[in-house]
Design a protein around this motif. Sequence first.
Motif, PDB file in Angstrom:
ATOM      1  N   VAL A  72      -7.445  47.609  21.209  1.00 49.00           N
ATOM      2  CA  VAL A  72      -6.491  48.693  21.423  1.00 49.00           C
ATOM      3  C   VAL A  72      -7.149  50.038  21.149  1.00 49.00           C
ATOM      4  O   VAL A  72      -6.968  50.999  21.896  1.00 49.00           O
ATOM      5  CB  VAL A  72      -5.243  48.505  20.532  1.00 49.00           C
ATOM      6  CG1 VAL A  72      -4.381  49.740  20.534  1.00 49.00           C
ATOM      7  CG2 VAL A  72      -4.446  47.309  21.022  1.00 49.00           C
ATOM      8  N   TYR A  73      -7.949  50.082  20.085  1.00 51.99           N
ATOM      9  CA  TYR A  73      -8.594  51.357  19.771  1.00 51.99           C
ATOM     10  C   TYR A  73      -9.542  51.758  20.884  1.00 51.99           C
ATOM     11  O   TYR A  73      -9.630  52.922  21.266  1.00 51.99           O
ATOM     12  CB  TYR A  73      -9.344  51.272  18.440  1.00 51.99           C
ATOM     13  CG  TYR A  73      -9.736  52.629  17.938  1.00 51.99           C
ATOM     14  CD1 TYR A  73      -8.895  53.339  17.093  1.00 51.99           C
ATOM     15  CD2 TYR A  73     -10.913  53.238  18.348  1.00 51.99           C
ATOM     16  CE1 TYR A  73      -9.216  54.591  16.666  1.00 51.99           C
ATOM     17  CE2 TYR A  73     -11.251  54.501  17.923  1.00 51.99           C
ATOM     18  CZ  TYR A  73     -10.398  55.168  17.082  1.00 51.99           C
ATOM     19  OH  TYR A  73     -10.706  56.427  16.663  1.00 51.99           O
ATOM     20  N   GLY A  74     -10.271  50.779  21.395  1.00 52.80           N
ATOM     21  CA  GLY A  74     -11.227  51.065  22.458  1.00 52.80           C
ATOM     22  C   GLY A  74     -10.558  51.731  23.647  1.00 52.80           C
ATOM     23  O   GLY A  74     -11.163  52.542  24.335  1.00 52.80           O
ATOM     24  N   VAL A 129       6.426  40.369  20.511  1.00 51.44           N
ATOM     25  CA  VAL A 129       6.602  41.479  19.565  1.00 51.44           C
ATOM     26  C   VAL A 129       5.699  42.649  19.949  1.00 51.44           C
ATOM     27  O   VAL A 129       6.125  43.809  19.957  1.00 51.44           O
ATOM     28  CB  VAL A 129       6.301  40.998  18.124  1.00 51.44           C
ATOM     29  CG1 VAL A 129       6.297  42.171  17.170  1.00 51.44           C
ATOM     30  CG2 VAL A 129       7.332  39.971  17.695  1.00 51.44           C
ATOM     31  N   ALA A 130       4.458  42.330  20.309  1.00 53.21           N
ATOM     32  CA  ALA A 130       3.518  43.402  20.657  1.00 53.21           C
ATOM     33  C   ALA A 130       3.975  44.151  21.900  1.00 53.21           C
ATOM     34  O   ALA A 130       3.886  45.380  21.974  1.00 53.21           O
ATOM     35  CB  ALA A 130       2.129  42.818  20.878  1.00 53.21           C
ATOM     36  N   LEU A 131       4.494  43.407  22.875  1.00 48.67           N
ATOM     37  CA  LEU A 131       4.919  44.066  24.118  1.00 48.67           C
ATOM     38  C   LEU A 131       6.116  44.985  23.857  1.00 48.67           C
ATOM     39  O   LEU A 131       6.168  46.097  24.384  1.00 48.67           O
ATOM     40  CB  LEU A 131       5.266  43.020  25.180  1.00 48.67           C
ATOM     41  CG  LEU A 131       4.047  42.328  25.793  1.00 48.67           C
ATOM     42  CD1 LEU A 131       4.475  41.326  26.857  1.00 48.67           C
ATOM     43  CD2 LEU A 131       3.103  43.361  26.406  1.00 48.67           C
ATOM     44  N   ASP A 241      -1.938  51.317  33.269  1.00 47.85           N
ATOM     45  CA  ASP A 241      -0.822  50.780  32.483  1.00 47.85           C
ATOM     46  C   ASP A 241      -0.933  49.273  32.327  1.00 47.85           C
ATOM     47  O   ASP A 241      -0.727  48.716  31.264  1.00 47.85           O
ATOM     48  CB  ASP A 241       0.507  51.113  33.165  1.00 47.85           C
ATOM     49  CG  ASP A 241       1.075  52.418  32.658  1.00 47.85           C
ATOM     50  OD1 ASP A 241       0.784  52.744  31.489  1.00 47.85           O
ATOM     51  OD2 ASP A 241       1.779  53.096  33.411  1.00 47.85           O
ATOM     52  N   ARG A 242      -1.279  48.642  33.431  1.00 49.17           N
ATOM     53  CA  ARG A 242      -1.424  47.190  33.455  1.00 49.17           C
ATOM     54  C   ARG A 242      -2.512  46.763  32.448  1.00 49.17           C
ATOM     55  O   ARG A 242      -2.337  45.825  31.678  1.00 49.17           O
ATOM     56  CB  ARG A 242      -1.802  46.800  34.894  1.00 49.17           C
ATOM     57  CG  ARG A 242      -1.948  45.343  35.193  1.00 49.17           C
ATOM     58  CD  ARG A 242      -0.618  44.661  35.291  1.00 49.17           C
ATOM     59  NE  ARG A 242      -0.653  43.536  34.373  1.00 49.17           N
ATOM     60  CZ  ARG A 242       0.394  42.959  33.825  1.00 49.17           C
ATOM     61  NH1 ARG A 242       1.591  43.394  34.094  1.00 49.17           N
ATOM     62  NH2 ARG A 242       0.258  41.943  33.024  1.00 49.17           N
ATOM     63  N   VAL A 243      -3.627  47.492  32.497  1.00 45.29           N
ATOM     64  CA  VAL A 243      -4.742  47.141  31.620  1.00 45.29           C
ATOM     65  C   VAL A 243      -4.348  47.318  30.158  1.00 45.29           C
ATOM     66  O   VAL A 243      -4.668  46.483  29.301  1.00 45.29           O
ATOM     67  CB  VAL A 243      -5.985  48.004  31.950  1.00 45.29           C
ATOM     68  CG1 VAL A 243      -7.056  47.820  30.891  1.00 45.29           C
ATOM     69  CG2 VAL A 243      -6.520  47.633  33.312  1.00 45.29           C
ATOM     70  N   ILE A 244      -3.609  48.384  29.875  1.00 46.08           N
ATOM     71  CA  ILE A 244      -3.196  48.606  28.492  1.00 46.08           C
ATOM     72  C   ILE A 244      -2.289  47.468  28.022  1.00 46.08           C
ATOM     73  O   ILE A 244      -2.465  46.923  26.932  1.00 46.08           O
ATOM     74  CB  ILE A 244      -2.496  49.978  28.368  1.00 46.08           C
ATOM     75  CG1 ILE A 244      -3.527  51.082  28.577  1.00 46.08           C
ATOM     76  CG2 ILE A 244      -1.834  50.118  27.013  1.00 46.08           C
ATOM     77  CD1 ILE A 244      -2.941  52.467  28.640  1.00 46.08           C
ATOM     78  N   VAL A 245      -1.355  47.087  28.890  1.00 45.44           N
ATOM     79  CA  VAL A 245      -0.477  45.979  28.535  1.00 45.44           C
ATOM     80  C   VAL A 245      -1.305  44.710  28.312  1.00 45.44           C
ATOM     81  O   VAL A 245      -1.112  43.976  27.342  1.00 45.44           O
ATOM     82  CB  VAL A 245       0.592  45.771  29.629  1.00 45.44           C
ATOM     83  CG1 VAL A 245       1.309  44.450  29.433  1.00 45.44           C
ATOM     84  CG2 VAL A 245       1.589  46.906  29.603  1.00 45.44           C
ATOM     85  N   ASN A 246      -2.246  44.462  29.210  1.00 47.30           N
ATOM     86  CA  ASN A 246      -3.125  43.294  29.055  1.00 47.30           C
ATOM     87  C   ASN A 246      -3.828  43.305  27.720  1.00 47.30           C
ATOM     88  O   ASN A 246      -3.972  42.272  27.065  1.00 47.30           O
ATOM     89  CB  ASN A 246      -4.193  43.285  30.155  1.00 47.30           C
ATOM     90  CG  ASN A 246      -3.681  42.600  31.396  1.00 47.30           C
ATOM     91  OD1 ASN A 246      -2.685  41.884  31.331  1.00 47.30           O
ATOM     92  ND2 ASN A 246      -4.348  42.836  32.512  1.00 47.30           N
ATOM     93  N   GLY A 251      -4.829  41.074  22.397  1.00 48.34           N
ATOM     94  CA  GLY A 251      -4.945  41.274  20.952  1.00 48.34           C
ATOM     95  C   GLY A 251      -3.870  40.499  20.202  1.00 48.34           C
ATOM     96  O   GLY A 251      -4.143  39.855  19.186  1.00 48.34           O
ATOM     97  N   ALA A 252      -2.644  40.529  20.740  1.00 48.10           N
ATOM     98  CA  ALA A 252      -1.536  39.865  20.055  1.00 48.10           C
ATOM     99  C   ALA A 252      -1.707  38.356  20.100  1.00 48.10           C
ATOM    100  O   ALA A 252      -1.416  37.659  19.124  1.00 48.10           O
ATOM    101  CB  ALA A 252      -0.216  40.270  20.693  1.00 48.10           C
ATOM    102  N   ALA A 253      -2.184  37.822  21.232  1.00 54.65           N
ATOM    103  CA  ALA A 253      -2.376  36.375  21.331  1.00 54.65           C
ATOM    104  C   ALA A 253      -3.381  35.917  20.275  1.00 54.65           C
ATOM    105  O   ALA A 253      -3.161  34.924  19.568  1.00 54.65           O
ATOM    106  CB  ALA A 253      -2.862  36.009  22.727  1.00 54.65           C
TER     107      ALA A 253
END
Lengths: 356, 266, 550
Positions: A72-74, A129-131, A241-246, A251-253
């Motif tokens: 996420v930071y990246g 939860v992350a989404l 947006d798609r990439v950020i969601v991915n 990360g959450a998985a």
Amino acid sequence: MSEKIKYFLERLSWVDIMVWLFGLAILVIAVIGVIGSIHNAYYTKEQWMDFVVFGISQGGVYALIALGYTLVYGILFMINFAHGDIFMAGAFTGYFLAAKLNQYGIYNSHPIISLLLIMLLAMVTSVVVALITERVAYRPLRKAPRLVPLITAIGASFTIEYTFRGLYGSGVEAYPDMKIFVGKTSVFGLRILKVHLLVIILSILLMAGLYAYVQYTKAGKAMRAVAEDKDVASLMGVDVDRVIVNTFILGAALAGIAGVLYALIFKQVHFFMGFIPGIKAFTAAVVGGIGNVPGAMLGGFILGIFEALGPGLILEGLGIPASYQLKDVIAFTLLVLVLIFRPTGLMGERLSEEKV
Amino acid sequence: MEPILIAKGVTKRFGGLVAVNNLDFTIERGSIASVIGPNGAGKTTFFNCITGFYTPEEGKIIFDGREIQGLTPDRVTRMGIARTYQNIRLFSNMTALENIMVGRHPLMRHQWWDAILHTRRYKREEQEALEAARRLLNFVGLQGLGDQLARNLPYGAQRRLEIARALASEPKLLLLDEPTAGMNPQETSEMIRFIRHLRDELGLSILLIEHDMKVVMTISEKIAVMDFGKKIAEGKPEEIQRNPRVIEAYLGRGAASGIGKATATA
Amino acid sequence: MDSQNTFWKSAVKNGLLAGAIGLYSTLVGLVQAFNKRAVIEQLSLGHITLLLSWGVVAYVFLNHHRESESKGKLIAAGALVGGLGAFLVALLPMTAQWVDYHFVFVHAGPEMYSLLTFGKGPWLGSAMLVAVGALWGILIALVVSLPTFWRDSVVKAFLITITVGLLSDLFTGMTIGWMFQPFLGVEGLNILGAVLVFGLSIAYDYWSAHRKPKESAEAVATEPAGVTKSQLRRMVVGALALVVVAGLPLLLGSYLSHVLNMVGLYTIMGLGLNIVVGYAGLLDLGYVAFFALGAYTMGLLTSTGPLGIAHWTFWEAVPFSILVAMVAGILLGVPVLRMRGDYLAIVTLGFGEIIRILALSNWLKPLIGGAQGILLIPKPPLFGFKIQTPIHFYYLILVGIGIAAFVAYRLRESRLGRAWMAMREDEDVAEAMGIDLVVTKLTAFAFGASFSGLAGAIFASYVGSIFPHSFNLLISINVLSLIIVGGVGSMPGVFVGSLALVGLPELLREFAEYRMLIYGLSLIAMMLLKPEGFWPEPIRKRELREEVGD
């Protein structure tokens, strides 16, 4: 000569001196502690090996969580403060499935399938939860000043914690023992706990998988492109947006699985369990170089081992009673030292000045 | 009289890239000098070396007789250098007046205990700062806008406010980073007049970075041309206009006539 | 046709969202916990929570389509959103006979089901719940289709009535509580009271809307004379406020004074953190460390127990508490000087935890008592009299707030204050303006810490014994939340924030368990909807008016 000294003094900052003295002091304390411990020989060689193995296995868990921070930071250059709680959500939810499976005897008759099911549930919970967090608390603020999403992240962290407290209660629950993973086994002549072995193998496999995903798949390449430069990536036809969601999903998985592994080692789950591992994993990500995927893995193992050895190796040598109470202090101290002396982390070369 | 600023062999590297390469440059007292060059030539990096934001790896920068390379930006400013930014960087949630008063920081001496106890020193300095800020506001033509938040000001006003903020520290040398960027021709010629006015009225030395040839040629007494971190030419505007290396570097081959035209209309 | 379809689709989507939020507040336990508090006659806060979960969604959705759709369709859509929302919640009691929700969700159980179904069994009760949802949706649709003025006024009156109902304890707790008795039920307002509050609110709106134009015209006309008049008015209001503040504990009694004291301690901390976060822009999450240091210093220096080292009085120890916190602020500030905002947040969080872990550890137990803490901290003496009851402490804390606010205000108006704010806005530029970042940051940390140390010192003396558990991370988050809700960088905001976030949960005991949840949600909501806070700092006009120094 005096000119030169004056020139030098003018450019010397007392902050640097203080900071170096601080670092030096900690180094000296650590060395004295190590000498003291070795001199007194509190532990046998086997015990030290146990510490190391324990360190590696908890390090694997830290690394898996750290990957979420780093990914996420990246991409967004924000610290997803709530990531530790996303980890908790998976671990805590997985408990109920584990308990149900145990109740019907499936837990021990089909341990592998049970474990996979529990991990799946934990992953799904963490991802959901992350989404929700991303959609509600981060996405609308992507253009806001840096501190704003950090504050919502802190808010999200507490919201998640106390939501799960409300849903699942404030008690501490314990994962049931899985019989096939009880006890020790021999690897290369070393006697290690089966659970530790399982966690180490699984975390390494997952990390290898993630690395391959980021490095070689199309989605992974898009992710790296967005991390390099959002605007250019979107011009090249990447759906940012798609990439950020991915990224959040990924990360959450990992955090969800890490939650189950953590619960296998430490057994207990409760609503506040994400806080300390979250900070530790963040430390791991920083140690490795935040934004850097292999760095997070390395950082996780380093921190895990450091923390397992630290109390026995450094603190007991200083004559501190009940040194395990202070193991969190070791992790925080490491975080501070890394941020002071090498803020880009061990492998963080690729971050340009502007990003840091 | 010795020059206000002397740069000798200044070199600044970023990894393998040499952003400023062995640069020599002097600015005479009370003059307007300019640094020009294509994008990425190292002009702003040179600026940042002077203001202390970067420390050059090699070379000396002598301001008013003292070596200043490697000093922190706040100390450089306190010695008498002030700057503006290419992409305006005001304190956007503070009022225009407060922005200017921040600029006056180096001239004030009162400490926190003065502020808590409202000592005579505090009262005198605050009064002076407020008056100076009002004066500067008028000087740059922003009277009546002092209580507006900086971010709510129109673009041109923001540029002038930035200059007022820089002037508030009563600098000896003023560095202006593309002061006419984003302005229309009329605003640009107003800005040119204003910069001259600054020098004539306040006796400042001024160093400009500019893209707009017209501006540079009109107001500079001396111009240095940079390309790939190196100084490729230096001299009076007429000399620079005729220098084939400059024309080549700046505009590409065959563009010499273009420059001639641009300055002819100025 | 197509837009018709999207309208109904969107209505269904919003109905599902309403249901999801309703389910969330039910399963988290809000509805049940809040059910214990009646607001208006039998209507409990639990009911209202459910109604609001559906109502907010319905309101936002319908309001969005207010201009484009007919009234009839709005009403139908309102019924759909409300009914669907209620239906999703009703699924819980309906399916409870087959699914053991309680295994996972602690709050799911007969009590919750009977609450949701009005005690009428799963089928009839669920039908009633859905009907209530649909009716509520229709009611909202009717309100939405009112003219703008009346719509806003009704919504406002509704919210005010609920708030008054919630806070009605406040009236009964007062020494003049009997005056309000006719309007109050056993708990909360009675029908008469509710109607009265609702009506008064609307009447006030109506009156102020119709009076406004005249007033402002008058003000313009009499500008020059008006200056002294407004000054006079300000002085009168100030004097009145002073009398009220001074007399408050006598009016409120002991328990409410205790609540006010907690608000006051948080206000002192808030004023300090406001310097660090609000003025200087340094997000410090370890603020509790300085509160703890102030409290422990007070404890060690004054305690008459075995851990006391000096047996000083409160007044001798207070300067040391502040000084210790201040020095700690500087020492902990040095390593983080070069760190950027988000790293700073995590590292300060770490510092806060380190202090707590050390306080708990066996290692330092001989010195500071470990988990057993420090006991027997004496109360402050005052000219042979002892500051003892919450009412006495109220005045002590008031003095503390006064000093803190005075210092914060004066610093703000100085070279240092401007340097802080410049640094908050843009660190690089601030440095290029000649501001020494090291000094500026460290003074911010030092002042922030010293306020916290003062609060800690008073706290130690107030409660008489201190334990490491009182100094956890949640306090830092409390203080951060209250300054954000009030308005970052705003001194009046600190008061508003601590009243809302510390005072309210103390009053509404049901909130206690959900306090952190509400803080978390309010942090997110504030950043999304009102980042400047409820009471942002007014912009000071000084180009043409107001000379320096009074």
